[in-house]
Design a protein around this motif. Structure first.
Motif, mmCIF file in Angstrom:
data_model
loop_
_atom_site.group_PDB
_atom_site.id
_atom_site.type_symbol
_atom_site.label_atom_id
_atom_site.label_comp_id
_atom_site.label_asym_id
_atom_site.label_seq_id
_atom_site.Cartn_x
_atom_site.Cartn_y
_atom_site.Cartn_z
ATOM 1 N N THR A 289 -6.024 1.158 -0.403
ATOM 2 C CA THR A 289 -4.794 0.839 0.324
ATOM 3 C C THR A 289 -4.226 -0.531 0.000
ATOM 4 O OG1 THR A 289 -6.164 -0.030 2.106
ATOM 5 C CG2 THR A 289 -5.461 2.264 2.302
ATOM 6 N N PHE A 290 -4.878 -1.282 -0.873
ATOM 7 C CA PHE A 290 -4.648 -2.710 -1.074
ATOM 8 C C PHE A 290 -5.275 -3.467 0.090
ATOM 9 C CE2 PHE A 290 -1.573 -1.039 -4.030
ATOM 10 C CZ PHE A 290 -1.761 -1.867 -5.138
ATOM 11 N N MET A 291 -5.660 -4.690 -0.193
ATOM 12 C CA MET A 291 -6.518 -5.459 0.691
ATOM 13 C C MET A 291 -5.999 -5.530 2.125
ATOM 14 S SD MET A 291 -9.320 -7.225 0.940
ATOM 15 C CE MET A 291 -9.877 -7.893 -0.645
ATOM 16 N N ASN A 292 -4.707 -5.836 2.280
ATOM 17 C CA ASN A 292 -4.176 -6.096 3.616
ATOM 18 C C ASN A 292 -4.223 -4.898 4.548
ATOM 19 O OD1 ASN A 292 -3.635 -8.601 2.603
ATOM 20 N ND2 ASN A 292 -1.430 -8.525 2.912
ATOM 21 N N ALA A 293 -4.374 -3.697 3.995
ATOM 22 C CA ALA A 293 -4.384 -2.480 4.808
ATOM 23 C C ALA A 293 -5.731 -1.769 4.736
ATOM 24 C CB ALA A 293 -3.264 -1.535 4.368
ATOM 25 N N LYS B 202 -7.910 7.814 1.893
ATOM 26 C CA LYS B 202 -7.347 6.635 1.231
ATOM 27 C C LYS B 202 -8.420 5.728 0.632
ATOM 28 C CE LYS B 202 -3.272 6.466 4.254
ATOM 29 N NZ LYS B 202 -2.426 5.604 5.106
ATOM 30 N N ALA B 203 -9.525 6.316 0.203
ATOM 31 C CA ALA B 203 -10.608 5.533 -0.409
ATOM 32 C C ALA B 203 -11.275 6.361 -1.481
ATOM 33 C CB ALA B 203 -11.637 5.109 0.643
ATOM 34 N N ASN C 84 -7.597 -11.347 5.242
ATOM 35 C CA ASN C 84 -6.669 -10.305 5.667
ATOM 36 C C ASN C 84 -7.262 -8.906 5.629
ATOM 37 O OD1 ASN C 84 -4.621 -12.050 6.309
ATOM 38 N ND2 ASN C 84 -3.592 -11.873 4.330
ATOM 39 N N GLY C 85 -8.171 -8.654 4.705
ATOM 40 C CA GLY C 85 -8.824 -7.350 4.670
ATOM 41 C C GLY C 85 -9.664 -7.124 5.909
ATOM 42 N N MET C 86 -10.454 -8.137 6.285
ATOM 43 C CA MET C 86 -11.270 -8.037 7.488
ATOM 44 C C MET C 86 -10.403 -8.009 8.743
ATOM 45 S SD MET C 86 -14.475 -7.644 7.073
ATOM 46 C CE MET C 86 -15.266 -8.272 8.554
ATOM 47 N N ARG C 87 -9.302 -8.732 8.717
ATOM 48 C CA ARG C 87 -8.365 -8.700 9.847
ATOM 49 C C ARG C 87 -7.894 -7.256 10.091
ATOM 50 N NH1 ARG C 87 -5.268 -13.100 11.247
ATOM 51 N NH2 ARG C 87 -5.414 -13.886 9.104
ATOM 52 N N SER C 88 -7.582 -6.548 9.001
ATOM 53 C CA SER C 88 -7.119 -5.163 9.105
ATOM 54 C C SER C 88 -8.225 -4.247 9.624
ATOM 55 C CB SER C 88 -6.629 -4.666 7.737
ATOM 56 O OG SER C 88 -6.275 -3.300 7.781
ATOM 57 N N SER D 130 0.815 -1.209 0.000
ATOM 58 C CA SER D 130 0.000 0.000 0.000
ATOM 59 C C SER D 130 0.845 1.254 0.000
ATOM 60 C CB SER D 130 -0.935 0.006 1.220
ATOM 61 O OG SER D 130 -0.180 -0.037 2.402
ATOM 62 N N GLY D 131 2.056 1.176 0.557
ATOM 63 C CA GLY D 131 2.929 2.318 0.565
ATOM 64 C C GLY D 131 2.478 3.376 1.543
#
Length: 256
Positions: free
Chosen positions: A123-127, A103-104, A172-176, A12-13
């Motif tokens: 942000t990309f899925m993980n973030a 960021k959306a 991972n998206g929900m985890r974030s 995501s940077g």
């Protein structure tokens, strides 16, 4: 079953906080609310002006967030069905998702007389939680009015499941998102089944694959049902929407 994004969180940077212009919520007429395009119009014809009028009153907006990965290379992949569901709602309700905020990509409007925000984190899925957390905090949206929409390997393809709360299920998206809600899991989520990989295909490669034409046609019907679920949720309540989504259709009559 643990669910892997396939996109490293670092992808995501870093980015600076974006300016947030205030935009008023636009009003949709009951006629516009019922017009959902050729694919959904027949199923949604029951939504009347009286139903829209019943939803009046000042309140905090509902936030519908679709999870996915930004960029052309991920468009139309299984991991991005959350984005596609948000796009389907936006198109049906005439809401433009054209503002980049926190960021959306964000759009604001009304469904009936209920203010809504539609968001696709970039942000990309993980973030994903970075964006969702800022939106919820800035607008002070109650968590029971934050609906996160995402793909699920453990649901049959094109099936929906609506829950008032729950864990991340390895996604991972929900985890974030849960992490940025200070580990609170008490917020609604709409899961969209993408099926499971077959043969030697791993989960990461599977979720980043595109749909066949037949699969996309089936998904379009799923998005229509998801749109109906959103309207029921806003106009008649979450419980009625969950019953609509989660109750299996009656078995077809056998022809003797």
């Amino acid at each position: 079953m643990r669910f892997l994004s396939g996109i490293p969180a670092s992808a995501s940077g870093a980015s600076t906080r974006l300016a947030f212009p205030r935009i008023s919520f636009g009003r949709l007429s009951p006629r516009r609310m019922a017009a959902t395009g050729p694919a959904c119009s027949a199923a949604d014809a029951s939504y009347s002006s009286s139903a829209a009028a019943a939803a009046g009153g000042d309140q905090k907006p509902w936030l519908f967030v679709g999870l996915g990965n930004p960029g052309r290379m991920y468009k139309g992949t299984r991991h991005n069905v959350g984005f596609e569901m948000i796009d389907a709602i936006a198109e049906a309700e005439g809401i433009s998702i054209s503002n980049r905020q926190f960021k959306a990509m964000v759009g604001k409007g009304l469904i009936g007389d209920v203010p809504v925000m539609l968001a696709k984190p970039q942000t990309f899925m993980n973030a994903s939680g970075e964006s969702v957390g800022m939106l919820v905090s800035y607008f002070k949206i109650p968590l029971n009015q934050v609906v996160v929409i995402y793909d699920d390997l453990d649901l049959p393809f094109a099936k929906l499941h609506l829950l008032p709360k729950g864990g991340h299920g390895g996604h991972n998206g929900m985890r974030s998102v849960i992490h940025h809600f200070k580990n609170t899991r008490d917020f609604p989520r709409l899961r969209i089944g993408i099926g499971r990989p077959t043969g030697m295909l791993g989960a990461i490669n599977f979720v980043l694959r595109s749909f066949s034409q037949q699969e996309q046609e089936e998904l379009n019907s799923t998005f229509c049902k998801g749109l109906q679920a959103v309207r029921i949720m806003l106009l008649e309540g979450f419980n009625k929407s969950a019953t609509f989504v989660n109750t299996p259709p009656p078995a077809e009559m056998l022809i003797k």
